[in-house]
Write a protein that holds these residues in place. Sequence first.
Motif, PDB file in Angstrom:
ATOM      1  N   VAL A   1       0.855  -1.192   0.000  1.00 38.56           N
ATOM      2  CA  VAL A   1       0.000   0.000   0.000  1.00 38.56           C
ATOM      3  C   VAL A   1       0.886   1.236   0.000  1.00 38.56           C
ATOM      4  O   VAL A   1       1.666   1.467   0.921  1.00 38.56           O
ATOM      5  N   ARG A   2       0.754   2.021  -1.058  1.00 42.28           N
ATOM      6  CA  ARG A   2       1.527   3.268  -1.176  1.00 42.28           C
ATOM      7  C   ARG A   2       0.571   4.426  -0.917  1.00 42.28           C
ATOM      8  O   ARG A   2      -0.168   4.845  -1.799  1.00 42.28           O
ATOM      9  N   ASP A   3       0.568   4.928   0.291  1.00 44.16           N
ATOM     10  CA  ASP A   3      -0.410   5.927   0.722  1.00 44.16           C
ATOM     11  C   ASP A   3      -0.037   7.305   0.190  1.00 44.16           C
ATOM     12  O   ASP A   3       0.911   7.938   0.648  1.00 44.16           O
ATOM     13  N   ARG A   4      -0.807   7.782  -0.796  1.00 41.80           N
ATOM     14  CA  ARG A   4      -0.533   9.089  -1.397  1.00 41.80           C
ATOM     15  C   ARG A   4      -1.233  10.228  -0.655  1.00 41.80           C
ATOM     16  O   ARG A   4      -1.070  11.399  -0.987  1.00 41.80           O
ATOM     17  N   ASP A   5      -2.069   9.881   0.354  1.00 44.11           N
ATOM     18  CA  ASP A   5      -2.817  10.921   1.050  1.00 44.11           C
ATOM     19  C   ASP A   5      -2.038  11.506   2.224  1.00 44.11           C
ATOM     20  O   ASP A   5      -2.445  12.507   2.802  1.00 44.11           O
TER      21      ASP A   5
ATOM     22  N   ASN B   1       9.093   4.135  -2.215  1.00 40.03           N
ATOM     23  CA  ASN B   1       9.119   3.165  -3.307  1.00 40.03           C
ATOM     24  C   ASN B   1      10.295   2.207  -3.168  1.00 40.03           C
ATOM     25  O   ASN B   1      10.176   1.009  -3.452  1.00 40.03           O
ATOM     26  N   MET B   2      11.421   2.735  -2.717  1.00 36.17           N
ATOM     27  CA  MET B   2      12.592   1.888  -2.538  1.00 36.17           C
ATOM     28  C   MET B   2      12.336   0.828  -1.472  1.00 36.17           C
ATOM     29  O   MET B   2      12.665  -0.353  -1.654  1.00 36.17           O
ATOM     30  N   VAL B   3      11.707   1.248  -0.367  1.00 38.81           N
ATOM     31  CA  VAL B   3      11.404   0.310   0.715  1.00 38.81           C
ATOM     32  C   VAL B   3      10.434  -0.768   0.240  1.00 38.81           C
ATOM     33  O   VAL B   3      10.627  -1.963   0.495  1.00 38.81           O
ATOM     34  N   ILE B   4       9.383  -0.354  -0.471  1.00 44.80           N
ATOM     35  CA  ILE B   4       8.387  -1.312  -0.941  1.00 44.80           C
ATOM     36  C   ILE B   4       8.990  -2.265  -1.967  1.00 44.80           C
ATOM     37  O   ILE B   4       8.702  -3.464  -1.961  1.00 44.80           O
ATOM     38  N   ASN B   5       9.856  -1.746  -2.849  1.00 42.56           N
ATOM     39  CA  ASN B   5      10.496  -2.616  -3.837  1.00 42.56           C
ATOM     40  C   ASN B   5      11.408  -3.639  -3.169  1.00 42.56           C
ATOM     41  O   ASN B   5      11.481  -4.797  -3.600  1.00 42.56           O
TER      42      ASN B   5
END
Length: 295
Positions: A189-193, A205-209
């Motif tokens: 989940v990439r929270d843009r809010d 993004n680096m962490v999620i990747n």
Amino acid sequence: MKFLVGYSNDSSGKDALKLGVALAEMTQGKLIVCHIVAKTWHNIALAKFDEDYDQFLCDEAQKALDDAKLAVPSHIEARYIARTALSISEGLKQTAKELSVDCMVISGARIAIKGQFFSGTVADELLNQLSLPVALAPKGFAKNQGFTSPLTRLSCAVSGSDQSCNLAISAGEWAEIFNVPLRFVTFAVRDRDITPTAAGFDAENMVINEWREQIEAEYAQATQHWESDVPISLEIGDGPTWKESIQSIDWQASELLIVGTTTSGIFKQVLVGKNAEKIIRYASVPRLVLPRSTD
């Protein structure tokens, strides 16, 4: 297998019954359709009124079960019972224990959006206290004709935690029961809010990747030690919210999602964590919540 359906003569009750019928058919199992009548609090002044009202509720329960019989195919071995209890959840728990059922089937709150599962008071109490699997019927399951075919796949939501290993083994056992392939799913989940940190979204993004690479590496290692004959696969959802992440992957029309439970001080007790609650709510297929193992 023996399935206990918590039934009420409304759209939610019909959703649960439809799922119970499907599960019983696919496992050649037995069905117990149970309507719980909640007891009223008596006092001297209203004793006669309460007695008449209780009788009315019992009569309505029997009518509901008569209607349920019409929706259950004749080839399924089924039993229909009405019982009184202090609450619906308490009555279902007592019945499940007394009749030694393998799985309970319930529906959620009526306010849920079509295809989703919103946990109401009864579901909350059952999910946080039961020690057996609980199948959850999404809203509209009965109206939408339930599964379009016999089960085609099981999916199992994993997080990469230590508990995921035991959950994967249990999911494999259920896949063997249904004789279908098993897919492991997990969600980013990439929270843009939210306001980005000083490092910005690139760091996120680096962490999620890196997390994705870790999950894929763990899956590759797990496949080397997978002892079951059940075919397995992995798919990772990704999106700015839980809902979009869950809906970013493909869901088959006849699929069942297995969700595990968080660590609890009471062994083998269902205790749904915050992330599992989101998966349960937004998945577009029926859910099967498994209690934590003692292992």
